[in-house]
Design a protein around this motif. Structure first.
Motif, short mmCIF file in Angstrom:
data_model
loop_
_atom_site.label_atom_id
_atom_site.label_comp_id
_atom_site.label_asym_id
_atom_site.label_seq_id
_atom_site.Cartn_x
_atom_site.Cartn_y
_atom_site.Cartn_z
N MET A 94 16.32 20.59 55.63
CA MET A 94 15.07 19.90 55.32
C MET A 94 15.07 19.34 53.89
O MET A 94 14.64 18.22 53.65
CB MET A 94 13.87 20.84 55.50
N ILE A 95 15.56 20.12 52.93
CA ILE A 95 15.62 19.68 51.54
C ILE A 95 16.54 18.48 51.40
O ILE A 95 16.23 17.51 50.69
CB ILE A 95 16.05 20.84 50.62
N VAL A 96 17.69 18.49 52.07
CA VAL A 96 18.63 17.38 52.01
C VAL A 96 18.00 16.11 52.58
O VAL A 96 18.08 15.03 51.98
CB VAL A 96 19.95 17.74 52.75
N VAL A 97 17.34 16.22 53.71
CA VAL A 97 16.70 15.06 54.33
C VAL A 97 15.60 14.50 53.44
O VAL A 97 15.50 13.28 53.23
CB VAL A 97 16.15 15.42 55.73
N ILE A 98 14.77 15.36 52.88
CA ILE A 98 13.69 14.89 52.01
C ILE A 98 14.24 14.23 50.75
O ILE A 98 13.71 13.20 50.30
CB ILE A 98 12.74 16.06 51.67
N SER A 99 15.29 14.76 50.17
CA SER A 99 15.86 14.15 48.96
C SER A 99 16.48 12.79 49.28
O SER A 99 16.36 11.85 48.49
CB SER A 99 16.88 15.08 48.31
N ILE A 100 17.12 12.64 50.43
CA ILE A 100 17.68 11.33 50.82
C ILE A 100 16.56 10.31 51.02
O ILE A 100 16.65 9.18 50.54
CB ILE A 100 18.54 11.47 52.10
N ILE A 101 15.49 10.71 51.66
CA ILE A 101 14.34 9.81 51.86
C ILE A 101 13.73 9.42 50.51
O ILE A 101 13.36 8.26 50.29
CB ILE A 101 13.30 10.46 52.79
N SER A 102 13.65 10.35 49.58
CA SER A 102 13.09 10.06 48.25
C SER A 102 13.93 9.04 47.51
O SER A 102 13.40 8.12 46.87
CB SER A 102 13.00 11.34 47.42
N VAL A 103 15.24 9.19 47.55
CA VAL A 103 16.14 8.24 46.87
C VAL A 103 16.01 6.86 47.48
O VAL A 103 15.90 5.86 46.76
CB VAL A 103 17.61 8.74 46.94
#
Length: 137
Positions: free
Chosen positions: A11-20
């Motif tokens: 979940m953290i990886v997906v959210i960080s990719i979306i943020s970038v």
């Protein structure tokens, strides 16, 4: 027994990719520059109204100078009583120095339509003669 779902790391990886991706889209879309232009135009209108109110409250002429990327307000009756200068980053006026004088009764000397240049658009600052009201078109 098989559990379904995502782990916290996934979940953290997906959210960080979306943020970038979202931050890149904002920068590329020029959204921030347009927002800053509108904020600075609002500042110009507020400063002009401040100069008009200051002239009416003190009974002294208030002079607003528009030049390049600076707006300056001087309140004076021979001696300089008050001076405020703001440097603008996202909008600019023409390089020719223009002075607008707000009289103590609220009328204006130098009322006109002035061009304000943003990165993507040109705005018109309209100052009326009698009432001294200012608006952007």
């Amino acid at each position: 027994m098989k559990k379904r779902g995502f782990t916290l790391i996934e979940m953290i990886v997906v959210i960080s990719i979306i943020s970038v991706i979202a931050s890149i889209a904002l920068i590329k879309g020029d959204f921030l520059n347009k927002k800053q232009e509108k904020n600075e135009i609002q500042i110009v209108l507020e400063e002009l109204n401040h100069a008009k109110e200051k002239a009416m409250a003190t009974g002294k002429d208030s002079v607003v100078t528009l030049k390049s990327n600076t707006i300056t307000i001087r309140l004076n009756d021979g001696n300089l009583d008050y001076k405020d200068s703001i440097k603008l980053e996202y909008i600019r006026f023409s390089n020719t120095k223009k002075e607008i004088v707000f009289k103590k009764n609220g009328s204006v000397v130098g009322s006109n339509t002035y061009s304000i240049y943003g990165k993507n658009r040109e705005y018109s600052l309209v100052i009326s003669v009698v009432t001294g009201s200012c608006r952007i078109e």
